[in-house]
Write an enzyme that holds these catalytic residues in place. Structure first.
Site, PDB file in Angstrom:
ATOM      1  N   ARG A  25     -10.652 -11.436   2.409  1.00 17.65           N
ATOM      2  CA  ARG A  25     -11.429 -12.244   1.794  1.00 17.65           C
ATOM      3  C   ARG A  25     -11.085 -13.768   1.949  1.00 17.65           C
ATOM      4  O   ARG A  25     -11.835 -14.625   2.099  1.00 17.65           O
ATOM      5  CB  ARG A  25     -12.061 -12.018   0.223  1.00 17.65           C
ATOM      6  CG  ARG A  25     -10.791 -12.262  -0.709  1.00 17.65           C
ATOM      7  CD  ARG A  25     -11.086 -11.552  -1.932  1.00 17.65           C
ATOM      8  NE  ARG A  25     -11.245  -9.812  -1.707  1.00 17.65           N
ATOM      9  CZ  ARG A  25     -11.548  -9.124  -2.783  1.00 17.65           C
ATOM     10  NH1 ARG A  25     -11.799  -9.581  -3.874  1.00 17.65           N
ATOM     11  NH2 ARG A  25     -11.645  -7.823  -2.678  1.00 17.65           N
ATOM     12  N   LYS A  30       0.608  -1.128   0.013  1.00 15.76           N
ATOM     13  CA  LYS A  30      -0.033   0.160  -0.130  1.00 15.76           C
ATOM     14  C   LYS A  30       0.906   1.196  -0.043  1.00 15.76           C
ATOM     15  O   LYS A  30       2.094   1.241   0.421  1.00 15.76           O
ATOM     16  CB  LYS A  30      -0.964   0.108   1.327  1.00 15.76           C
ATOM     17  CG  LYS A  30      -2.115  -0.984   1.301  1.00 15.76           C
ATOM     18  CD  LYS A  30      -2.816  -0.875   2.575  1.00 15.76           C
ATOM     19  CE  LYS A  30      -4.062  -1.780   2.721  1.00 15.76           C
ATOM     20  NZ  LYS A  30      -5.004  -1.626   1.739  1.00 15.76           N
TER      21      LYS A  30
END
Length: 551
Positions: free
Chosen positions: A392, A318
């Protein structure tokens, strides 16, 4: 309360100790006003302690009208508030407040604040109980104004929507000051209700205004706990740090909490969850919580949440600015734990199970790599195309485990899953994906009451095909499309049977990405949508009873 042998073993092994400060993140001084038990009509304080009261006014086409509590103070002061209304009529709008100091020495400073137009109800276009949210904005502005003037104690007008007023008061008074020296800390404004002789009418069944105030206090303090958990630095709020906080806060309320360690997850075969945890030296944990408010034959609601205590993105790194916010990547876990706290204190007649995988997503020689294939708990083989889509993966194993262990009637998962939700709603709403209209309708109603609204996104097979179009694996964790929220929900649908709600809270669950309401602080974690989830769970028994009666 009961603790499993495994839990005791885990905490003996890691040597977790109860912190000196209160684990809920609320100081002892704050905890007193979060209890919501006292009933006072005036502030009893020393002469050098500033005090105040927040009083509401309504807007009409021609002028401003005092609420019953404000009118009572106005009569005691010989009509001073009426004179001030004429002076400040152009300034008082929803979300603004004016402080006057010479009304009543017994009450101290008086913050006049607008509650908007009288008798405003449900706004269909806004999907919001507008009158209740106006009260929150008004009370939030009033408490903030008194706090800026150094008031340490404040009474709150509860002549309109007492529970909404209590929520806003608790949220506006809260501060995150864990790492400020005592001499540098800002004073915390302790809030309580102002009870006028003219009793306000109540629309909440048989609840009195005091009972509604207590209910709202519970909701507000629950969200404050979620704010605290999310705002703590990642080196302080580690996976086992969250586990300890859950034990310390939830167990005294009758919630059973088990903490599963890495060896347990390995024995279960949770490859997807453990792949995410591999990159960090902090040991992962899986929180398993149980609240029993209904009979043993009543199927529970299963809550699952993403608990990434720090998200670097892994090898798909990120940007540093995003990393600063992603100490709150466990906002989903904080929301679920806080909602459990609220329903346990309210003694809701519902059985709830919560399964929360906790770990960090970091880079090391052991971290997951782009192209790796892992086997989920239900046997599905998943190709990792993006290490920054780790939530997820861990949720997949948690959802399969929770459903196999508890056979729930409804599954709800909460996660800061995709940035696409923020881009779509701008922080004005959180995303919801649902397999059924009934659950969605109940959540939408809860959002209208709490002021923290969901927005429904499509759960079409169109997105599933974009995750399964590689002939070499069962499922891809990124897929070939660009609708990231819909792809994330489609991915999780492969691990759910039965009725399901997926809440993607990116954009609302961490730092506010839009103008924050007056009862929240812009540069601090929001704890949203704790109250919406708690409202939803609290009203489920009534929905089920109504459904049974209709048949």
């Amino acid at each position: 309360m009961r603790f499993s042998k495994l839990t005791a073993k885990v905490f003996r092994a890691v040597g977790i100790r109860t912190p000196v400060r209160n684990v809920s993140g609320i100081s002892a001084h704050e905890q007193e006003h979060c209890g919501g038990k006292k009933e006072v009509k005036a502030v009893n304080s020393s002469s050098d302690e500033k005090k105040g009261v927040v009083l509401g006014v309504y807007e009409t086409d021609k002028d401003l009208v005092l609420t019953p509590a404000a009118e009572e103070v106005n009569q005691r002061s010989g009509g001073k508030l009426t004179r001030y209304l004429n002076e400040f009529s152009c300034q008082l709008r929803v979300g603004s407040s004016v402080v006057v100091t010479d009304v009543d020495p017994e009450l101290g400073d008086v913050a006049l604040t607008s509650f908007g137009r009288k008798d405003v109800g449900y706004n269909k276009l806004e999907e919001l109980e507008e009158g209740r949210e106006n009260v929150r904005w008004g009370i939030g502005a009033g408490i903030t104004a008194l706090g800026q003037r150094g008031c340490k104690r404040a009474l709150v007008d509860i002549s309109v929507a007492p529970d909404a007023a209590a929520e806003a008061a608790q949220l506006a008074a809260w501060r995150f000051q864990e790492f400020k020296s005592d001499e540098n800390r800002h004073p915390i404004t302790t809030v309580d209700k102002y009870e006028c002789k003219t009793k306000p009418s109540t629309k909440e069944g048989d609840q009195t205004p005091s009972q509604q105030w207590n209910r709202g206090t519970i909701m507000g303090c629950a969200q404050n706990w979620a704010r605290y958990l999310s705002d703590m630095p990642a080196n302080k709020m580690t996976p086992f740090g969250i586990a300890q906080a859950a034990l310390d806060v939830l167990c005294p309320l009758g919630v059973q909490v088990w903490v599963r360690e890495r060896e347990w997850a390995e024995a279960q075969g949770m490859e997807a969850f453990l792949a995410v945890a591999r990159g960090s030296c902090e040991p992962p944990a899986l929180l398993d919580c149980s609240y029993n408010g209904a009979g043993p034959q009543t199927p529970p609601v299963l809550l699952a949440a993403k608990g990434i205590t720090f998200d670097s993105g892994g090898l798909c790194l990120k940007h540093p600015e995003q990393m600063l916010e992603n100490r709150g990547s466990m906002a989903g876990a904080a929301v679920v734990l806080a909602a459990l706290k609220a329903i346990a204190e309210l003694k809701v007649a519902l059985n709830v199970r919560a399964v929360i995988p906790l770990c960090e997503n970091l880079i090391s020689g052991q971290c997951m790599k782009v192209g790796d294939v892992v086997r989920a708990l239900n046997g599905t083989h998943i190709q990792i195309e993006d290490t920054d889509m780790e939530g997820r993966l861990m949720l997949a194993d948690a959802l399969v485990y929770g459903q196999a262990a508890y056979r729930p009637a409804l599954v709800v998962d909460v996660a800061t899953l995709t940035r696409g939700i923020l881009l779509a709603t701008g922080g004005g709403a959180f995303g919801c994906f649902s397999t059924g209209d009934e659950a969605w309708g109940a959540l939408q109603h809860a959002g209208a009451l709490s002021g923290d609204r969901p927005w429904r996104f499509p759960l079409w097979h169109y997105y599933q095909r974009q995750l399964t179009d590689d002939p070499s694996v069962d499922l891809r964790n990124r897929g070939s499309g660009t609708a990231t929220p819909c792809l994330g929900a489609a991915f999780l649908r492969n691990f759910v049977c039965g009725e399901w709600l997926h809440l993607d809270v990116t954009g609302v669950g961490k730092l506010p990405h839009a103008a924050a309401p007056p009862y929240l602080r812009r540069k601090r974690m929001s704890g949203r949508p704790t109250r919406t989830l708690a409202y939803f769970l609290a009203e489920l028994p009534e929905h089920r009873e109504a459904k049974t009666d209709s048949h």
